[in-house]
Design a protein around this motif. Sequence first.
Motif, PDB file in Angstrom:
ATOM      1  N   VAL A  42     -69.537  64.519 -11.190  1.00  0.00           N
ATOM      2  CA  VAL A  42     -70.923  64.888 -11.487  1.00  0.00           C
ATOM      3  C   VAL A  42     -71.782  63.639 -11.331  1.00  0.00           C
ATOM      4  CG1 VAL A  42     -72.494  65.753 -13.245  1.00  0.00           C
ATOM      5  CG2 VAL A  42     -70.204  66.691 -13.072  1.00  0.00           C
ATOM      6  N   ASN A  43     -72.916  63.799 -10.658  1.00  0.00           N
ATOM      7  CA  ASN A  43     -73.830  62.702 -10.392  1.00  0.00           C
ATOM      8  C   ASN A  43     -75.208  63.069 -10.956  1.00  0.00           C
ATOM      9  OD1 ASN A  43     -74.995  60.436  -9.345  1.00  0.00           O
ATOM     10  ND2 ASN A  43     -74.975  61.121  -7.237  1.00  0.00           N
ATOM     11  N   SER A  44     -75.854  62.156 -11.661  1.00  0.00           N
ATOM     12  CA  SER A  44     -77.186  62.399 -12.220  1.00  0.00           C
ATOM     13  C   SER A  44     -78.242  61.683 -11.392  1.00  0.00           C
ATOM     14  CB  SER A  44     -77.267  61.900 -13.662  1.00  0.00           C
ATOM     15  OG  SER A  44     -76.384  62.602 -14.473  1.00  0.00           O
ATOM     16  N   LYS A  45     -79.367  62.359 -11.172  1.00  0.00           N
ATOM     17  CA  LYS A  45     -80.488  61.764 -10.444  1.00  0.00           C
ATOM     18  C   LYS A  45     -81.770  62.010 -11.213  1.00  0.00           C
ATOM     19  CE  LYS A  45     -78.572  62.129  -5.834  1.00  0.00           C
ATOM     20  NZ  LYS A  45     -78.800  62.542  -4.459  1.00  0.00           N
ATOM     21  N   LYS A  90     -81.674  65.792 -12.994  1.00  0.00           N
ATOM     22  CA  LYS A  90     -80.776  66.889 -12.653  1.00  0.00           C
ATOM     23  C   LYS A  90     -79.368  66.350 -12.486  1.00  0.00           C
ATOM     24  CE  LYS A  90     -84.088  69.751 -10.170  1.00  0.00           C
ATOM     25  NZ  LYS A  90     -84.416  70.414  -8.905  1.00  0.00           N
ATOM     26  N   ASP A  91     -78.394  67.180 -12.846  1.00  0.00           N
ATOM     27  CA  ASP A  91     -76.990  66.854 -12.595  1.00  0.00           C
ATOM     28  C   ASP A  91     -76.555  67.559 -11.313  1.00  0.00           C
ATOM     29  OD1 ASP A  91     -76.608  65.299 -14.828  1.00  0.00           O
ATOM     30  OD2 ASP A  91     -75.871  66.932 -16.062  1.00  0.00           O
ATOM     31  N   TYR A  92     -75.833  66.839 -10.466  1.00  0.00           N
ATOM     32  CA  TYR A  92     -75.344  67.387  -9.204  1.00  0.00           C
ATOM     33  C   TYR A  92     -73.824  67.330  -9.159  1.00  0.00           C
ATOM     34  CZ  TYR A  92     -80.028  67.221  -7.166  1.00  0.00           C
ATOM     35  OH  TYR A  92     -81.347  67.426  -6.901  1.00  0.00           O
ATOM     36  N   SER A 128     -70.685  66.525  -7.142  1.00  0.00           N
ATOM     37  CA  SER A 128     -70.471  65.635  -5.997  1.00  0.00           C
ATOM     38  C   SER A 128     -69.035  65.755  -5.498  1.00  0.00           C
ATOM     39  CB  SER A 128     -70.783  64.189  -6.364  1.00  0.00           C
ATOM     40  OG  SER A 128     -69.957  63.754  -7.409  1.00  0.00           O
ATOM     41  N   SER A 160     -73.666  64.025  -3.260  1.00  0.00           N
ATOM     42  CA  SER A 160     -74.201  65.132  -4.064  1.00  0.00           C
ATOM     43  C   SER A 160     -74.268  66.388  -3.215  1.00  0.00           C
ATOM     44  CB  SER A 160     -75.585  64.783  -4.587  1.00  0.00           C
ATOM     45  OG  SER A 160     -75.510  63.635  -5.403  1.00  0.00           O
ATOM     46  N   PHE A 168     -74.746  70.104  -4.698  1.00  0.00           N
ATOM     47  CA  PHE A 168     -75.783  71.016  -5.180  1.00  0.00           C
ATOM     48  C   PHE A 168     -76.012  70.790  -6.674  1.00  0.00           C
ATOM     49  CE2 PHE A 168     -71.779  73.312  -5.332  1.00  0.00           C
ATOM     50  CZ  PHE A 168     -71.755  73.804  -6.619  1.00  0.00           C
ATOM     51  N   PRO A 169     -77.228  71.147  -7.154  1.00  0.00           N
ATOM     52  CA  PRO A 169     -77.544  70.920  -8.577  1.00  0.00           C
ATOM     53  C   PRO A 169     -76.761  71.869  -9.477  1.00  0.00           C
ATOM     54  CG  PRO A 169     -79.400  71.955  -7.469  1.00  0.00           C
ATOM     55  CD  PRO A 169     -78.379  71.670  -6.427  1.00  0.00           C
ATOM     56  N   LYS A 176     -80.511  71.539 -14.927  1.00  0.00           N
ATOM     57  CA  LYS A 176     -81.717  70.728 -15.029  1.00  0.00           C
ATOM     58  C   LYS A 176     -81.713  70.027 -16.381  1.00  0.00           C
ATOM     59  CE  LYS A 176     -86.444  71.457 -13.656  1.00  0.00           C
ATOM     60  NZ  LYS A 176     -87.459  72.469 -13.392  1.00  0.00           N
TER      61      LYS A 176
END
Length: 65
Positions: free
Chosen positions: A7-10, A36-38, A40, A45, A47-48, A51
């Motif tokens: 999981v990747n956060s942006k 948002k967390d995506y 990966s 990344s 998809f989200p 939110k």
Amino acid sequence: MFWIIGVNSKKKQRKAYKRYCPVCKKETLFIEYEGKDYLSLFFVSIFPINKLEIERQCSLCGYKE
């Protein structure tokens, strides 16, 4: 076969406005972020997932709410 999933956060800046900061005790610029967390795959990344909350941060002292 080896898979790397995570999981990747942006964070994305939404807007900026002047507001009173309770830590600085001054009227300063607050920047509003939306995160948002995506999901990966191999550190890319895809998809989200969900939110995150909207975060506001003082540009002078870094206070977050």
